[in-house]
Design an enzyme around this catalytic site. Structure first.
Site, PDB file in Angstrom:
ATOM      1  N   CYS A  24      51.990  72.096  46.545  1.00 18.95           N
ATOM      2  CA  CYS A  24      50.394  71.636  46.393  1.00 18.95           C
ATOM      3  C   CYS A  24      49.542  72.393  47.494  1.00 18.95           C
ATOM      4  CB  CYS A  24      50.111  70.582  46.018  1.00 18.95           C
ATOM      5  SG  CYS A  24      48.595  70.272  44.922  1.00 18.95           S
ATOM      6  N   ARG A  53      40.593  69.681  35.522  1.00 14.76           N
ATOM      7  CA  ARG A  53      41.844  69.462  36.436  1.00 14.76           C
ATOM      8  C   ARG A  53      42.902  69.554  35.826  1.00 14.76           C
ATOM      9  NH1 ARG A  53      41.389  68.122  41.810  1.00 14.76           N
ATOM     10  NH2 ARG A  53      43.288  67.158  42.982  1.00 14.76           N
ATOM     11  N   HIS A  78      54.507  67.492  42.111  1.00 16.64           N
ATOM     12  CA  HIS A  78      54.852  66.275  42.748  1.00 16.64           C
ATOM     13  C   HIS A  78      55.938  65.693  42.164  1.00 16.64           C
ATOM     14  CE1 HIS A  78      51.140  67.095  45.171  1.00 16.64           C
ATOM     15  NE2 HIS A  78      50.639  67.373  44.256  1.00 16.64           N
TER      16      HIS A  78
END
Length: 242
Positions: free
Chosen positions: A94, A129, A195
């Site tokens: 990320c 998002r 993640h």
């Protein structure tokens, strides 16, 4: 390094360690020890110099301001770039992934220089998002099973000609460009938006880093029962949500 030792460096845990990304360091360390390797792990905070003698460097995600601070300090330090020049392996997630590219948009809305270790440029998406479980197929050249992870980012990362997509998404957004790519890599540097932590869901990625660092084609088998149970659960969740 000899065949029985490994130097693992976790970069800036005080700035870049969101969404459990430190779990990646734990998984790499454990899977090395399960193979009888002597692992020396060093957690390097942002007020410390990056050693250039590591074999595997891990970088996690972070919020916008810590990301800018991390990029500034890594550029000033120069140790990570020198380590890669020495043949080190780097795996980033990320915000860490964006830092390894040529540039990204920082918390001030400005273009922030990255380290140039990956041929990617990151911008900020204007739409919703990217959040949720992801299922993707890792580049065939890496010989790994499907990728499962959790994304939570606003970034859009464009790959240049020297970068290969780490994976192609079946479900999810990945790089956010709409072209189905997820992450990027070259010979020794890897980046992903996943993640999870991603290596708990995908222990074969940890094994890939170990093989690259040790310059071997195979590792002794280990018991993957619990990893596979987690993988099956998260892959099912991604499939149902699609």
């Amino acid at each position: 390094m000899n065949q029985n030792s490994l130097r693992l460096v976790w970069v800036y845990p005080d700035l870049l360690s969101t969404y459990g990304d430190q779990g990646n360091a734990l998984v790499v360390e454990r899977r090395a020890r399960q193979r009888g390797l002597d692992v020396s792990r060093l957690d390097v905070r942002s007020d410390q110099q990056i050693p250039t003698s590591g074999d595997i460097y891990l970088i996690g995600g972070g919020e916008d301001r810590p990301q800018r601070l991390a990029a500034e300090r890594l550029r000033r330090d120069g140790g990570l770039n020198r380590a890669v020049s020495n043949g080190a392996i780097v795996f980033s997630v990320c915000a860490g992934y964006q830092i390894l590219g040529h540039e990204f948009i920082n918390d001030l809305g400005q273009r922030e220089p990255g380290l140039g270790l990956l041929d990617v440029v990151s911008t900020r998406g204007e739409g919703a998002r990217c959040v949720g479980d992801v299922l993707a197929d890792i580049d065939d050249r890496l010989g790994l099973p499907p990728l499962t992870g959790f994304e939570n980012h606003q970034g859009v990362t464009h790959l240049g000609p020297a970068a290969r997509p780490f994976a192609r998404v079946r479900f999810g957004n990945g790089n956010g460009t709409g072209d189905g790519t997820e992450g990027a890599y070259n010979d020794t540097v890897f980046g992903t938006y996943m993640h999870g932590p991603v290596m708990a869901r995908n222990p074969h990625i940890a094994d890939l880093l170990l093989k690259l660092a040790l310059d071997v084609n195979a590792l002794p088998p280990v018991n993957d029962q619990w990893y596979e149970a987690l993988r099956d659960e998260r892959i099912a969740a991604a499939t149902q949500a699609s």
